[in-house]
Design a protein around this motif. Structure first.
Motif, mmCIF file in Angstrom:
data_model
loop_
_atom_site.group_PDB
_atom_site.id
_atom_site.type_symbol
_atom_site.label_atom_id
_atom_site.label_comp_id
_atom_site.label_asym_id
_atom_site.label_seq_id
_atom_site.Cartn_x
_atom_site.Cartn_y
_atom_site.Cartn_z
ATOM 1 N N ARG A 2 0.854 -1.191 0.000
ATOM 2 C CA ARG A 2 0.000 0.000 0.000
ATOM 3 C C ARG A 2 0.889 1.239 0.000
ATOM 4 N N VAL A 3 0.756 2.062 -1.047
ATOM 5 C CA VAL A 3 1.554 3.282 -1.175
ATOM 6 C C VAL A 3 0.639 4.492 -1.033
ATOM 7 N N LEU A 4 0.992 5.368 -0.125
ATOM 8 C CA LEU A 4 0.278 6.623 0.073
ATOM 9 C C LEU A 4 1.032 7.723 -0.656
ATOM 10 N N VAL A 5 0.346 8.421 -1.543
ATOM 11 C CA VAL A 5 0.927 9.566 -2.234
ATOM 12 C C VAL A 5 0.232 10.811 -1.691
ATOM 13 N N ILE A 6 1.029 11.747 -1.186
ATOM 14 C CA ILE A 6 0.497 12.995 -0.628
ATOM 15 C C ILE A 6 1.005 14.147 -1.481
ATOM 16 N N ASP A 7 0.096 15.052 -1.837
ATOM 17 C CA ASP A 7 0.496 16.244 -2.581
ATOM 18 C C ASP A 7 -0.484 17.366 -2.289
ATOM 19 N N GLY A 8 -0.090 18.552 -2.657
ATOM 20 C CA GLY A 8 -0.923 19.733 -2.446
ATOM 21 C C GLY A 8 -0.899 20.616 -3.666
ATOM 22 N N GLN A 9 -1.228 21.863 -3.476
ATOM 23 C CA GLN A 9 -1.297 22.862 -4.534
ATOM 24 C C GLN A 9 -2.076 22.303 -5.726
ATOM 25 N N ILE A 21 3.814 5.022 -10.569
ATOM 26 C CA ILE A 21 3.619 3.835 -9.729
ATOM 27 C C ILE A 21 2.747 2.826 -10.461
ATOM 28 N N LYS A 22 1.663 3.283 -11.048
ATOM 29 C CA LYS A 22 0.744 2.377 -11.756
ATOM 30 C C LYS A 22 1.401 1.783 -13.009
ATOM 31 N N ALA A 23 2.281 2.534 -13.654
ATOM 32 C CA ALA A 23 3.021 1.991 -14.807
ATOM 33 C C ALA A 23 4.013 0.930 -14.340
ATOM 34 N N TYR A 24 4.565 1.120 -13.151
ATOM 35 C CA TYR A 24 5.516 0.166 -12.575
ATOM 36 C C TYR A 24 4.809 -1.132 -12.205
ATOM 37 N N SER A 25 3.660 -1.019 -11.509
ATOM 38 C CA SER A 25 2.932 -2.213 -11.081
ATOM 39 C C SER A 25 1.472 -1.892 -10.812
ATOM 40 N N LYS A 26 0.604 -2.612 -11.479
ATOM 41 C CA LYS A 26 -0.839 -2.448 -11.235
ATOM 42 C C LYS A 26 -1.246 -3.077 -9.903
ATOM 43 N N ASP A 27 -0.375 -3.920 -9.334
ATOM 44 C CA ASP A 27 -0.695 -4.622 -8.097
ATOM 45 C C ASP A 27 -0.506 -3.774 -6.843
ATOM 46 N N ILE A 28 0.152 -2.638 -6.973
ATOM 47 C CA ILE A 28 0.346 -1.758 -5.818
ATOM 48 C C ILE A 28 -0.928 -0.947 -5.601
ATOM 49 N N GLU A 29 -1.407 -0.972 -4.376
ATOM 50 C CA GLU A 29 -2.586 -0.173 -4.020
ATOM 51 C C GLU A 29 -2.114 1.246 -3.741
ATOM 52 N N VAL A 30 -2.636 2.194 -4.514
ATOM 53 C CA VAL A 30 -2.242 3.598 -4.364
ATOM 54 C C VAL A 30 -3.376 4.373 -3.713
ATOM 55 N N ILE A 31 -3.048 4.958 -2.569
ATOM 56 C CA ILE A 31 -3.981 5.847 -1.876
ATOM 57 C C ILE A 31 -3.452 7.259 -2.066
ATOM 58 N N ALA A 32 -4.256 8.116 -2.627
ATOM 59 C CA ALA A 32 -3.854 9.503 -2.870
ATOM 60 C C ALA A 32 -4.562 10.405 -1.878
ATOM 61 N N VAL A 33 -3.791 11.234 -1.200
ATOM 62 C CA VAL A 33 -4.379 12.215 -0.298
ATOM 63 C C VAL A 33 -3.848 13.583 -0.685
ATOM 64 N N ALA A 39 -5.679 18.896 -5.870
ATOM 65 C CA ALA A 39 -4.601 17.906 -5.819
ATOM 66 C C ALA A 39 -5.177 16.489 -5.776
ATOM 67 N N THR A 40 -6.192 16.289 -4.976
ATOM 68 C CA THR A 40 -6.816 14.966 -4.878
ATOM 69 C C THR A 40 -7.372 14.536 -6.223
ATOM 70 N N ASN A 41 -8.098 15.409 -6.894
ATOM 71 C CA ASN A 41 -8.685 15.062 -8.192
ATOM 72 C C ASN A 41 -7.625 14.747 -9.242
ATOM 73 N N ALA A 42 -6.523 15.478 -9.227
ATOM 74 C CA ALA A 42 -5.442 15.220 -10.185
ATOM 75 C C ALA A 42 -4.889 13.810 -9.991
ATOM 76 N N MET A 43 -4.705 13.405 -8.742
ATOM 77 C CA MET A 43 -4.154 12.072 -8.462
ATOM 78 C C MET A 43 -5.168 10.974 -8.744
ATOM 79 N N LEU A 44 -6.427 11.249 -8.488
ATOM 80 C CA LEU A 44 -7.480 10.279 -8.777
ATOM 81 C C LEU A 44 -7.581 10.039 -10.285
ATOM 82 N N LYS A 45 -7.526 11.104 -11.062
ATOM 83 C CA LYS A 45 -7.561 10.978 -12.521
ATOM 84 C C LYS A 45 -6.352 10.226 -13.059
#
Length: 140
Positions: A2-9, A21-33, A39-45
């Motif tokens: 489980r990888v947490l990605v945090i960003d702002g602005q 991360i998703k290009a590296y491995s689809k098996d990694i669960e990515v949680i974006a905060v 910022a959240t919408n950019a990571m979700l997209k």
């Protein structure tokens, strides 16, 4: 893992991290905060599996992540023009997760000794570190 990605602005760095991360491995669960909804919408997209916004989301997700990734400012209170609260910085810093921090010399925080690489190159290097961590986790 489980990888947490945090960003702002605007979430641009977080978007690039999630994509890599998703290009590296689809098996990694990515949680974006994101510290904000942009910022959240950019990571979700970009393909994050789960997404949330705000301080409490950082506090909760930091405790559940195996790896935390984001700009170096996520461990500096009041960085990113004040978007990183002291509680967020402490939660990331005290998490049992491994932290992979991207050096970004903005908002009055200068990381000395880091070569002037593009954000893209820094993200490639971060994925290389994630690969090493991921391999260690698979072998345990």
């Amino acid at each position: 893992m489980r990888v947490l990605v945090i960003d702002g602005q605007g979430g641009g760095l977080g978007r690039q991290l999630v994509t890599a991360i998703k290009a590296y491995s689809k098996d990694i669960e990515v949680i974006a905060v994101g510290t904000n909804s942009t910022a959240t919408n950019a990571m979700l997209k970009a393909g994050a599996d789960h997404a949330a916004t705000g301080e409490n989301s950082v506090l909760v997700a930091s405790g559940k992540a195996d790896v935390i990734m984001g700009p170096v400012g996520i461990v500096i209170a009041d960085s990113m023009l004040g978007e990183i609260t002291p509680k967020m910085a402490v939660a990331v810093g005290q998490s049992a997760a491994r932290r992979i921090l991207i050096p970004v010399n903005l908002c009055d925080n200068i990381v000395v000794g880091v070569s002037d690489m593009s954000v893209g190159k820094n993200i490639q290097n971060a994925i290389g570190i994630l690969d090493k961590i991921s391999e260690r986790n698979r072998s345990e």
